[in-house]
Design a protein around this motif. Structure first.
Motif, PDB file in Angstrom:
ATOM      1  N   LEU A 125       0.824  -1.209   0.000  1.00 16.08           N
ATOM      2  CA  LEU A 125       0.000   0.000   0.000  1.00 16.08           C
ATOM      3  C   LEU A 125       0.862   1.264   0.000  1.00 16.08           C
ATOM      4  CD1 LEU A 125      -2.762  -1.106   2.540  1.00 16.08           C
ATOM      5  CD2 LEU A 125      -3.092  -0.649   0.097  1.00 16.08           C
ATOM      6  N   VAL A 126       1.978   1.229   0.718  1.00 16.66           N
ATOM      7  CA  VAL A 126       2.886   2.384   0.716  1.00 16.66           C
ATOM      8  C   VAL A 126       3.416   2.612  -0.693  1.00 16.66           C
ATOM      9  CG1 VAL A 126       5.113   3.253   1.533  1.00 16.66           C
ATOM     10  CG2 VAL A 126       3.529   2.178   3.146  1.00 16.66           C
ATOM     11  N   PHE A 127       3.818   1.524  -1.371  1.00 15.59           N
ATOM     12  CA  PHE A 127       4.288   1.665  -2.751  1.00 15.59           C
ATOM     13  C   PHE A 127       3.184   2.248  -3.629  1.00 15.59           C
ATOM     14  CE2 PHE A 127       4.023  -0.008  -7.029  1.00 15.59           C
ATOM     15  CZ  PHE A 127       5.214   0.441  -7.577  1.00 15.59           C
ATOM     16  N   ALA A 170      -1.658  -2.109  -7.597  1.00 22.36           N
ATOM     17  CA  ALA A 170      -0.261  -2.539  -7.534  1.00 22.36           C
ATOM     18  C   ALA A 170      -0.161  -3.963  -6.998  1.00 22.36           C
ATOM     19  CB  ALA A 170       0.539  -1.599  -6.642  1.00 22.36           C
ATOM     20  N   LYS A 171       0.875  -4.655  -7.459  1.00 20.24           N
ATOM     21  CA  LYS A 171       1.154  -6.013  -7.015  1.00 20.24           C
ATOM     22  C   LYS A 171       2.663  -6.223  -7.052  1.00 20.24           C
ATOM     23  CE  LYS A 171      -1.342 -10.247  -7.531  1.00 20.24           C
ATOM     24  NZ  LYS A 171      -2.282 -10.992  -8.394  1.00 20.24           N
ATOM     25  N   VAL A 222      -3.371  -4.712  -4.381  1.00 19.28           N
ATOM     26  CA  VAL A 222      -3.858  -3.611  -3.554  1.00 19.28           C
ATOM     27  C   VAL A 222      -4.128  -2.421  -4.468  1.00 19.28           C
ATOM     28  CG1 VAL A 222      -2.470  -4.422  -1.609  1.00 19.28           C
ATOM     29  CG2 VAL A 222      -1.622  -2.539  -3.043  1.00 19.28           C
ATOM     30  N   ALA A 223      -4.851  -1.434  -3.933  1.00 13.75           N
ATOM     31  CA  ALA A 223      -5.183  -0.259  -4.736  1.00 13.75           C
ATOM     32  C   ALA A 223      -5.026   1.006  -3.911  1.00 13.75           C
ATOM     33  CB  ALA A 223      -6.596  -0.354  -5.279  1.00 13.75           C
ATOM     34  N   ALA A 224      -4.757   2.094  -4.610  1.00 12.47           N
ATOM     35  CA  ALA A 224      -4.656   3.415  -3.977  1.00 12.47           C
ATOM     36  C   ALA A 224      -5.569   4.379  -4.701  1.00 12.47           C
ATOM     37  CB  ALA A 224      -3.217   3.925  -4.016  1.00 12.47           C
ATOM     38  N   SER A 225      -6.189   5.269  -3.938  1.00  8.45           N
ATOM     39  CA  SER A 225      -7.034   6.332  -4.485  1.00  8.45           C
ATOM     40  C   SER A 225      -6.479   7.662  -3.990  1.00  8.45           C
ATOM     41  CB  SER A 225      -8.479   6.148  -4.031  1.00  8.45           C
ATOM     42  OG  SER A 225      -9.275   7.247  -4.404  1.00  8.45           O
ATOM     43  N   THR A 267      -7.480  -6.744  -2.407  1.00  5.91           N
ATOM     44  CA  THR A 267      -7.630  -7.153  -1.006  1.00  5.91           C
ATOM     45  C   THR A 267      -7.417  -6.023  -0.007  1.00  5.91           C
ATOM     46  OG1 THR A 267      -5.293  -7.784  -0.828  1.00  5.91           O
ATOM     47  CG2 THR A 267      -6.853  -9.475  -1.594  1.00  5.91           C
ATOM     48  N   ALA A 268      -6.816  -4.920  -0.441  1.00  3.03           N
ATOM     49  CA  ALA A 268      -6.567  -3.797   0.469  1.00  3.03           C
ATOM     50  C   ALA A 268      -6.543  -2.505  -0.333  1.00  3.03           C
ATOM     51  CB  ALA A 268      -5.258  -3.982   1.231  1.00  3.03           C
TER      52      ALA A 268
END
Length: 524
Positions: A415-417, A433-434, A467-470, A489-490
């Motif tokens: 998640l940080v990445f 991201a993965k 994971v994903a970021a918005s 998943t996060a």
């Protein structure tokens, strides 16, 4: 009025590069009298070139530790008198004022003194008074006086005098005068900026600001062929050492307007990472981002994110590029407009010589992300802001987790990445991201749910377990539902929506961990 021959020259320079040779040529070839001040006179005299001390002209000693030496009518009268004005010349004769035909002056190194960390008093003493005064007097009277400020122009001035019987030409004198006023304007701006900081504190947005910029190159055109364009460097930019504007171009065509924009976006993005990283950008949008212990692997995985978009894009690396990286690029048959990196190995440069159209730029190092002021123009004005950086990622342990399921240690690192990568995508931004590589991104959409759909479509099966970021909060649960439905998943987001509870409930329903950072990273 005919172009005047140079007979008397006044020299007072801080940068003494070439001054002895210039003085010698003026005296030996043209019979000029050279007048000079303190340190400059000493250097010229020690070289065996005849020189008249300034106090022989003024009949007044240099005084007050050199603060007063050229501020005298016999200096400024000799510079400002109009040679074709009988009254001016009569007054000069009455007061024993002889004409000065050329001034060779460069200024006290005020900016270098400030940059050295010198104390307040030392900086004040390095504010030049006599130098700007002589430059302005000579430049104002350019019809009769040549004014030379830069050692690199000495040879050209001498060549012109040789070709014209010891005279300078009006067009040259006018251009030299223009350079003077630009020089003194920049000099006064630097002093004003420094004085403002000393007296008012380091105010990021003072009541007025002087932008000091120098044209580096004319560009073939702007964003489109019908738009003219140029590239300027900021002379007051504190981070110039490792910046794009001061990068060394090793090969390739001249940078275009769009090249500069894309490379800047890529360079800003890759500097977010401490580990080896690669960012590929196309049309200001990252189409591949990866962080890996190995730079070759970082490139390969960044390219895998979107090979179609990567073709014809630009790339940034936060580590030196060697021949192994170049081999990987060639194996992918990837056409690259530009690559920017701290350095290129000699082997890498030799390999890329076979592709002479590719632009290779080295910065010599990597500045930390953010920490500067950036400008954007609007009609009739400028917007000014602190540059953006994901500084809060250093304290990710302070991020809040409002969902029932908490992210695993591996998910949190992912998640940080993703959060750092998402910052560089145009808003509304969603990034999936993965394994510390982007696998899907959607941005630049008027609504967040469409960005989520684009990111999911691009990621495909890779979205499962990712994971994903918005970059900003979810105004409704629909965007989140698209991500969760694809197998994410996060999710990391700023939080702060009036519907946060609705989105949290949706995450709990689907067993997805959610993290709130408390920071937004719009990129318009």
């Amino acid at each position: 009025m005919t172009d005047p021959k140079v007979k008397r020259v006044l020299m007072s320079v801080t940068d003494k590069t070439g001054i002895v040779e210039f003085a010698r040529a003026l005296t030996e070839e043209f019979g000029c009298e050279v007048i000079s001040t303190g340190g400059t006179a000493k250097v010229i005299a020690e070289a065996g070139v005849p020189v008249t001390p300034i106090d022989d002209v003024t009949q007044f000693p240099e005084m007050m530790d050199g603060r007063v030496k050229t501020l005298h009518p016999r200096v400024h009268g000799g510079l400002l008198a109009k040679r074709d004005n009988a009254s001016h010349m009569a007054q000069a004769a009455e007061h024993g004022i002889e004409m000065i035909d050329m001034v060779v002056v460069n200024l006290y190194a005020f900016e270098k003194t400030v940059a050295s960390g010198a104390d307040f008093g030392t900086c004040i003493e390095n504010i030049d008074i006599g130098g700007p005064s002589m430059l302005r007097s000579a430049a104002k009277n350019f019809e009769s006086v040549a004014v030379v400020t830069r050692p690199e122009t000495y040879d050209a001035v001498l060549d012109e005098m040789r070709a014209n019987g010891g005279a300078t030409l009006r067009d040259t004198r006018a251009k030299l005068a223009l350079d003077v006023f630009r020089t003194t304007s920049a000099y006064d701006g630097a002093i004003a900026a420094w004085m403002g900081e000393q007296l008012e504190g380091a105010e990021p947005f003072p009541a007025s600001r002087a932008l000091r910029i120098t044209k580096k190159q004319d560009l073939r055109y702007g964003e489109n062929p019908h738009q003219s364009a140029a590239f300027y460097t900021r002379d007051d930019y504190a981070g110039a050492e490792h910046s794009l504007a001061h990068a060394t171009q090793h090969q390739g065509k001249e940078m275009s307007y769009n090249n500069y924009l894309d490379v800047d976006a890529a360079w800003a993005a890759v500097r977010e990472y401490e580990n080896p990283a690669c960012v590929i950008v196309k049309h200001l949008t990252p189409c591949g981002v990866c962080e890996d212990a190995d730079l070759v692997a970082a490139y390969k995985r960044a390219h895998e994110c979107d090979p179609v978009s990567a073709y014809g894009g630009v790339m940034a690396f936060n580590r030196p590029v060697n021949d192994d990286v170049v081999t990987a690029v060639f194996e992918n048959k990837q056409f690259v407009e530009c690559i920017i990196a701290p350095e290129f190995s000699q082997a890498a440069l030799e390999m890329y010589a076979a592709k002479p159209n590719a632009r290779l730029l080295s910065t010599g190092g990597v500045n930390p992300a953010g920490g500067e002021v950036e400008y954007r123009s609007v009609e009739g004005g400028l917007l000014v802001q602190d540059s953006d950086a994901v500084a809060e990622a250093a304290d990710a342990a302070d991020w809040t987790v409002p969902t029932d399921r908490k992210p695993t240690e591996e998910e949190m690192a992912e998640l940080v990445f993703a959060w750092k990568a998402c910052k560089s995508v145009k808003s509304n931004a969603i990034l999936i991201a993965k394994d510390h590589a982007s696998v899907g991104a959607g941005g630049g959409q008027p609504n967040r749910v469409n960005s989520a759909r684009i990111a999911v479509e691009q990621a495909g099966e890779k979205a499962k377990g990712a994971v994903a970021a918005s970059d900003a909060f979810f105004p409704f649960r629909d965007g989140f539902d698209v991500l969760a439905g694809a197998g994410v998943t996060a999710v990391v987001q700023p939080g702060g929506s009036i519907r946060d509870e609705e989105v949290i409930a949706a995450a709990n329903e689907q067993g997805v961990a959610m993290v709130f950072t408390g920071h937004r990273h719009f990129r318009h």
